[in-house]
Design an enzyme around this catalytic site. Sequence first.
Site, PDB file in Angstrom:
ATOM      1  N   CYS A   1     -32.355  13.073  44.422  1.00 37.70           N
ATOM      2  CA  CYS A   1     -31.972  13.276  45.822  1.00 37.70           C
ATOM      3  C   CYS A   1     -33.226  13.504  46.665  1.00 37.70           C
ATOM      4  O   CYS A   1     -34.008  14.421  46.403  1.00 37.70           O
ATOM      5  CB  CYS A   1     -31.061  14.500  45.898  1.00 37.70           C
ATOM      6  SG  CYS A   1     -30.512  14.894  47.554  1.00 37.70           S
TER       7      CYS A   1
ATOM      8  N   GLU B   1     -21.271   4.955  51.967  1.00 36.89           N
ATOM      9  CA  GLU B   1     -20.188   5.500  51.132  1.00 36.89           C
ATOM     10  C   GLU B   1     -18.848   4.862  51.453  1.00 36.89           C
ATOM     11  O   GLU B   1     -17.954   4.799  50.622  1.00 36.89           O
ATOM     12  CB  GLU B   1     -20.127   7.020  51.280  1.00 36.89           C
ATOM     13  CG  GLU B   1     -21.317   7.607  50.582  1.00 36.89           C
ATOM     14  CD  GLU B   1     -21.270   9.102  50.407  1.00 36.89           C
ATOM     15  OE1 GLU B   1     -20.325   9.741  50.886  1.00 36.89           O
ATOM     16  OE2 GLU B   1     -22.201   9.618  49.784  1.00 36.89           O
TER      17      GLU B   1
HETATM   18  N1  DGL Z   1     -28.876  12.206  48.263  1.00 36.53           N
HETATM   19  C1  DGL Z   1     -29.221  12.404  49.655  1.00 36.53           C
HETATM   20  C2  DGL Z   1     -30.663  11.943  49.874  1.00 36.53           C
HETATM   21  O1  DGL Z   1     -31.205  11.169  49.118  1.00 36.53           O
HETATM   22  C3  DGL Z   1     -28.289  11.648  50.586  1.00 36.53           C
HETATM   23  C4  DGL Z   1     -26.869  12.170  50.578  1.00 36.53           C
HETATM   24  C5  DGL Z   1     -26.765  13.581  51.097  1.00 36.53           C
HETATM   25  O2  DGL Z   1     -27.067  13.847  52.282  1.00 36.53           O
HETATM   26  O3  DGL Z   1     -26.371  14.445  50.303  1.00 36.53           O
HETATM   27  O4  DGL Z   1     -31.281  12.367  50.816  1.00 36.53           O
END
Ligand code: DGL
Length: 268
Positions: free
Chosen positions: A73, A150
């Site tokens: 993430c 999504e």
């Molecule tokens: N996984 C998050 C990122 O890569 C995107 C989704 C979220 O905001 O949780 O920043």
Amino acid sequence: LTTPTIGVFDSGFGGLTVLRELLPLVQGAHYIYLGDTARLPYGAKSQATVARYAVESARFLEDRGCTSLVIACNTASALALDEIRAAVQVPVTGVIEPAVQMAHHGREGSEVLVLATQATVQSHAYLLACARRNLQAIEKACPLLVPLVEEGWVDHPVTREVLRIYIAEALLACKPSAVLLGCTHYPLIAAPIAETLREFGIQAPLIDSAHATAQEVGRRLSTEAHAAGAHPATFECFATDSVEKFQRLGSHFLGQPIPRVELLDLGG
Ligand code: DGL
């Protein structure tokens, strides 16, 4: 020799873009993927909250026997990498450093446009990592892109229009020599992003943080994993919310069906 067990953590299923890259790369490894879907999105939350969530998840993966962790993430990597590293004993790789290293290659002194969530942009983690390598980052928050991806609107006129608006705004401030995809979801819309940039006369290559991170992890682990046996990599998935939704949406990010997902309660 024991099989390396690599924990891959994300706020949801977006980080499966990193696992997708890792699976063919590190033969003989076992992956445990954790998507904190109950508490997604991280991209609109504060540093303290993201750090608390990410640390809980990292501890879970370490307790399950992971010998190293990948924070897939971008938001958790940007806001909480130090806290995660302090909370576990095993090595932790985030996405920011590998992505910036790839962007830097042959582009010293030039401008890099970083597309990311609101929280990642506010942290300026990419800006600082770029500055350390004599790259000038222009960070652009694109909060509408995660929900559009999504929704499955990866090839949709609304997504294209949103991209036009974000990219036009960003190009007021820069003429980038590379565009860094600083969010787990953006590899799925790499083609419309590249097309939109071309509409504005920008031919700059896209740097995919998922790809860059997988390459980095692959370099570090391939000898170890290979010694453990040249069998194909295996994986198991945990999610903190609907297992059915994780399987359905996650398979697009992983590029293959997800046979089984275990529900996990991390609280809160
Ligand atoms: N996984 C998050 C990122 O890569 C995107 C989704 C979220 O905001 O949780 O920043």
